[in-house]
Design a protein around this motif. Structure first.
Motif, PDB file in Angstrom:
ATOM      1  N   GLU A  95      18.158  33.116  -4.481  1.00 28.50           N
ATOM      2  CA  GLU A  95      18.209  33.480  -3.061  1.00 28.50           C
ATOM      3  C   GLU A  95      16.838  33.462  -2.391  1.00 28.50           C
ATOM      4  N   SER A  96      16.157  32.360  -2.553  1.00 25.10           N
ATOM      5  CA  SER A  96      14.825  32.186  -1.963  1.00 25.10           C
ATOM      6  C   SER A  96      14.926  32.038  -0.442  1.00 25.10           C
ATOM      7  N   THR A  97      13.908  32.526   0.243  1.00 25.34           N
ATOM      8  CA  THR A  97      13.844  32.451   1.708  1.00 25.34           C
ATOM      9  C   THR A  97      12.888  31.359   2.190  1.00 25.34           C
ATOM     10  N   VAL A  98      12.542  30.394   1.345  1.00 22.96           N
ATOM     11  CA  VAL A  98      11.561  29.373   1.734  1.00 22.96           C
ATOM     12  C   VAL A  98      11.990  28.588   2.973  1.00 22.96           C
ATOM     13  N   GLY A  99      13.285  28.426   3.204  1.00 19.20           N
ATOM     14  CA  GLY A  99      13.769  27.689   4.366  1.00 19.20           C
ATOM     15  C   GLY A  99      13.700  28.466   5.666  1.00 19.20           C
ATOM     16  N   GLN A 100      13.283  29.732   5.601  1.00 18.46           N
ATOM     17  CA  GLN A 100      13.203  30.563   6.804  1.00 18.46           C
ATOM     18  C   GLN A 100      11.905  30.380   7.569  1.00 18.46           C
ATOM     19  N   GLY A 101      10.926  29.787   6.949  1.00 17.62           N
ATOM     20  CA  GLY A 101       9.660  29.644   7.656  1.00 17.62           C
ATOM     21  C   GLY A 101       8.811  28.487   7.180  1.00 17.62           C
ATOM     22  N   GLY A 102       9.384  27.642   6.339  1.00 25.14           N
ATOM     23  CA  GLY A 102       8.620  26.509   5.862  1.00 25.14           C
ATOM     24  C   GLY A 102       7.581  26.902   4.837  1.00 25.14           C
ATOM     25  N   THR A 103       8.007  27.554   3.764  1.00 24.94           N
ATOM     26  CA  THR A 103       7.075  28.016   2.727  1.00 24.94           C
ATOM     27  C   THR A 103       7.472  27.443   1.368  1.00 24.94           C
ATOM     28  N   MET A 104       6.875  27.971   0.314  1.00 20.88           N
ATOM     29  CA  MET A 104       7.225  27.566  -1.039  1.00 20.88           C
ATOM     30  C   MET A 104       7.218  28.778  -1.954  1.00 20.88           C
ATOM     31  N   ALA A 105       7.942  28.649  -3.094  1.00 25.09           N
ATOM     32  CA  ALA A 105       7.998  29.733  -4.072  1.00 25.09           C
ATOM     33  C   ALA A 105       8.141  29.134  -5.464  1.00 25.09           C
ATOM     34  N   ALA A 106       7.445  29.727  -6.420  1.00 24.17           N
ATOM     35  CA  ALA A 106       7.521  29.280  -7.811  1.00 24.17           C
ATOM     36  C   ALA A 106       8.795  29.789  -8.463  1.00 24.17           C
ATOM     37  N   PHE A 107       9.289  29.031  -9.437  1.00 24.65           N
ATOM     38  CA  PHE A 107      10.438  29.495 -10.212  1.00 24.65           C
ATOM     39  C   PHE A 107      10.068  30.822 -10.857  1.00 24.65           C
ATOM     40  N   SER A 108      11.003  31.763 -10.847  1.00 25.90           N
ATOM     41  CA  SER A 108      10.677  33.096 -11.334  1.00 25.90           C
ATOM     42  C   SER A 108      11.519  33.538 -12.526  1.00 25.90           C
ATOM     43  N   THR A 109      12.604  32.841 -12.813  1.00 29.52           N
ATOM     44  CA  THR A 109      13.458  33.216 -13.937  1.00 29.52           C
ATOM     45  C   THR A 109      13.933  31.958 -14.654  1.00 29.52           C
ATOM     46  N   GLY A 110      14.539  32.128 -15.803  1.00 34.90           N
ATOM     47  CA  GLY A 110      15.195  31.031 -16.490  1.00 34.90           C
ATOM     48  C   GLY A 110      14.300  29.996 -17.120  1.00 34.90           C
ATOM     49  N   LEU A 111      12.994  30.238 -17.131  1.00 38.93           N
ATOM     50  CA  LEU A 111      12.109  29.264 -17.752  1.00 38.93           C
ATOM     51  C   LEU A 111      12.377  29.219 -19.247  1.00 38.93           C
ATOM     52  N   THR A 112      12.140  28.119 -19.834  1.00 33.77           N
ATOM     53  CA  THR A 112      12.398  27.804 -21.244  1.00 33.77           C
ATOM     54  C   THR A 112      13.890  27.703 -21.550  1.00 33.77           C
ATOM     55  N   GLN A 113      14.733  27.486 -20.519  1.00 38.76           N
ATOM     56  CA  GLN A 113      16.141  27.193 -20.793  1.00 38.76           C
ATOM     57  C   GLN A 113      16.219  25.858 -21.508  1.00 38.76           C
ATOM     58  N   GLY A 114      17.159  25.755 -22.403  1.00 37.40           N
ATOM     59  CA  GLY A 114      17.321  24.503 -23.134  1.00 37.40           C
ATOM     60  C   GLY A 114      16.744  24.654 -24.526  1.00 37.40           C
ATOM     61  N   PRO A 115      16.632  23.584 -25.260  1.00 36.80           N
ATOM     62  CA  PRO A 115      16.998  22.239 -24.842  1.00 36.80           C
ATOM     63  C   PRO A 115      18.516  22.062 -24.781  1.00 36.80           C
TER      64      PRO A 115
END
Length: 147
Positions: A95-115
């Motif tokens: 539920e990132s709000t980056v589209g509300q003002g033209g910003t960016m955000a780093a992934f914050s969860t789920g890293l190292t999913q896989g392989p």
């Protein structure tokens, strides 16, 4: 519900891979977001090759909701190649709000999913639509490696 392809997700394009174990690959994709973007629309961004682990990434967007109190939110997650919605419990950014003002955000969860045993898409799902919608661009960079 609309399914929108990025410049890197077109079905005929293979996933970007490396023949070196542990080498991190960064793939950046952009999708044209129409002014009609609605809740549950999905943008297929980057094809994640089978056998890889996600190590990082980000979501960026132009201003897709020009209202004084914008409401658009987007979630980044994984989906099977033939699916039209995100797989459960695969959120990389919720539920990132980056589209509300033209910003960016780093992934914050789920890293190292896989392989994973099959190719997947890293995709962006619109959770809440904008109040005053505007066309723009959604960009997603995904960093992954083969263990």
């Amino acid at each position: 519900m609309a399914l929108i392809d990025s410049d890197k997700s077109v079905g005929s394009k293979p996933a970007i891979t490396s023949n070196e174990a542990g080498r991190v690959i960064a793939v950046r994709a952009a999708a044209a977001a129409p002014a009609t973007l609605a809740a549950n629309d999905v943008m297929r961004m980057v094809k994640l090759p089978a056998g890889c682990i996600i190590t990082g990434g980000y979501l960026a967007s132009t201003d897709l909701d020009t209202a004084a109190s914008p409401t658009i939110t987007m979630t980044v997650g994984l989906m099977d190649i033939a699916d039209t919605t995100l797989d459960a419990n695969t959120d990389l950014l919720a539920e990132s709000t980056v589209g509300q003002g033209g910003t960016m955000a780093a992934f914050s969860t789920g890293l190292t999913q896989g392989p994973f045993t099959v190719d997947k898409f890293v995709a962006v799902k619109v959770i809440a639509a904008g109040t005053t919608k505007a066309a723009g661009t959604v960009t997603c960079q995904v960093e992954y490696a083969q263990p």
